[in-house]
Design a protein around this motif. Sequence first.
Motif, PDB file in Angstrom:
ATOM      1  N   TYR A 236       0.875  -1.177   0.000  1.00  0.00           N
ATOM      2  CA  TYR A 236       0.000   0.000   0.000  1.00  0.00           C
ATOM      3  C   TYR A 236       0.914   1.229   0.000  1.00  0.00           C
ATOM      4  O   TYR A 236       2.106   1.105   0.304  1.00  0.00           O
ATOM      5  CB  TYR A 236      -0.935  -0.016   1.222  1.00  0.00           C
ATOM      6  N   PRO A 237       0.399   2.400  -0.357  1.00  0.00           N
ATOM      7  CA  PRO A 237       1.277   3.577  -0.432  1.00  0.00           C
ATOM      8  C   PRO A 237       1.613   4.116   0.963  1.00  0.00           C
ATOM      9  O   PRO A 237       0.966   5.033   1.458  1.00  0.00           O
ATOM     10  CB  PRO A 237       0.451   4.584  -1.241  1.00  0.00           C
ATOM     11  N   SER A 238       2.607   3.496   1.596  1.00  0.00           N
ATOM     12  CA  SER A 238       2.920   3.815   3.002  1.00  0.00           C
ATOM     13  C   SER A 238       3.499   5.223   3.144  1.00  0.00           C
ATOM     14  O   SER A 238       3.428   5.814   4.220  1.00  0.00           O
ATOM     15  CB  SER A 238       3.937   2.816   3.552  1.00  0.00           C
ATOM     16  N   ARG A 252      -3.387   4.424   5.929  1.00  0.00           N
ATOM     17  CA  ARG A 252      -3.393   3.849   4.580  1.00  0.00           C
ATOM     18  C   ARG A 252      -3.393   2.321   4.616  1.00  0.00           C
ATOM     19  O   ARG A 252      -3.978   1.671   3.750  1.00  0.00           O
ATOM     20  CB  ARG A 252      -2.192   4.352   3.796  1.00  0.00           C
ATOM     21  N   PHE A 253      -2.723   1.783   5.624  1.00  0.00           N
ATOM     22  CA  PHE A 253      -2.770   0.327   5.799  1.00  0.00           C
ATOM     23  C   PHE A 253      -4.209  -0.109   6.081  1.00  0.00           C
ATOM     24  O   PHE A 253      -4.719  -1.068   5.483  1.00  0.00           O
ATOM     25  CB  PHE A 253      -1.835  -0.083   6.951  1.00  0.00           C
ATOM     26  N   GLU A 254      -4.877   0.611   6.976  1.00  0.00           N
ATOM     27  CA  GLU A 254      -6.257   0.245   7.318  1.00  0.00           C
ATOM     28  C   GLU A 254      -7.197   0.442   6.116  1.00  0.00           C
ATOM     29  O   GLU A 254      -8.144  -0.331   5.934  1.00  0.00           O
ATOM     30  CB  GLU A 254      -6.711   1.038   8.545  1.00  0.00           C
ATOM     31  N   ASP A 255      -6.919   1.440   5.281  1.00  0.00           N
ATOM     32  CA  ASP A 255      -7.708   1.598   4.044  1.00  0.00           C
ATOM     33  C   ASP A 255      -7.515   0.372   3.147  1.00  0.00           C
ATOM     34  O   ASP A 255      -8.462  -0.136   2.539  1.00  0.00           O
ATOM     35  CB  ASP A 255      -7.261   2.840   3.258  1.00  0.00           C
ATOM     36  N   LYS A 256      -6.276  -0.085   3.085  1.00  0.00           N
ATOM     37  CA  LYS A 256      -5.961  -1.255   2.246  1.00  0.00           C
ATOM     38  C   LYS A 256      -6.687  -2.499   2.774  1.00  0.00           C
ATOM     39  O   LYS A 256      -7.227  -3.299   2.012  1.00  0.00           O
ATOM     40  CB  LYS A 256      -4.437  -1.468   2.251  1.00  0.00           C
TER      41      LYS A 256
END
Length: 328
Positions: A236-238, A252-256
Amino acid sequence: MISLGKLFGKYTGVLRRLKAVYVINNWLNRNHLLHNKALYKKYGLKRNILLPLGSHLFQPNPLGHPWLDQGEALKKMQEHVGYKQFSPSIQQELKRFVEDGYMILKGFYKPEEVTQHNREIELLLDQKKVDFNYTGRKIMESYKYSDYIDEHFFRNPRLIQLLNFVMGKEVIPFHTINFIKGSEQRAHSDFIHMSTFPQGHLIAAWTALEEVSPDNGTLFFYPKSHRLPYLSTQDYPSGNTKWLIGKDSNKRFEDKIEEVIQKNHLEKKIFQGNKGDVFVWHANLIHGGSPIEKPGSSRKSMVAHYFTKEVICFHEISQRPALIQPKV
Ligand SMILES: O=C(O)CCC(=O)C(=O)O
């Protein structure tokens, strides 16, 4: 022991994102990283033990996954001599762990043990030996200040025996997090936070320290999600760079994870534990905390995480080696 981790407990500023700060903390705590020298050698990683660490440095090695994540796990487990030492109800839960990624241990602790645990937390808060960290919800590492929590809960011999069996190796108690109210944490898998090479050598045991209901925020989880690929910061785009941890990496991790849930049509379940019940989850099981429906309700609980021996332990999200510290 000097620990920037402790100083950072309530800090949310930019220093949290600087990889150099973690390198300094690693140096200050180098005694707790020395064991990594042999492990890096074992797994062919040529790297200074003080430097940042992440999944991108490893070639995936499915052969190194825990035994219950390997082929024919159910059959092998049921044939194992150790399996027969468990009661039929625990055996059922062990099967559930293999197939669905979690176990429910009903009434694992007696009500009076839980009452004593809660008393210890109140006392530690009153004495200011522990406090909520920057999240405002988490009390980290109460076991360090309470022998009772350490011996009866974190290192409970019956629990450790079960976790050792599940992991096929001795577990290393890593840390505890107490909550007084529900976390309301979005769906995630713990593996991005507590990572290992080879993958999967982490397990969590969550204890209800009072009755849990939608009013005070249940646990939710997605059965079988543990069988999906492990996600790393490369998936994901960290926003990570050579020097910095990405600003919104966790969001962003949680969005992924939301995307993964939708794409795989995962079915959501909730766990409404009673006082003393334990919910054990696999390193890669997607789970989180449901919204608190009755504002102001308490939901006392403690989650403990365990790595296993002989693997490299780190934090993928912040690219740090894990500091496995003895009790102070
Ligand atoms: O206690 C909760 O509400 C969730 C805890 C959790 O998700 C975790 O510890 O990873």
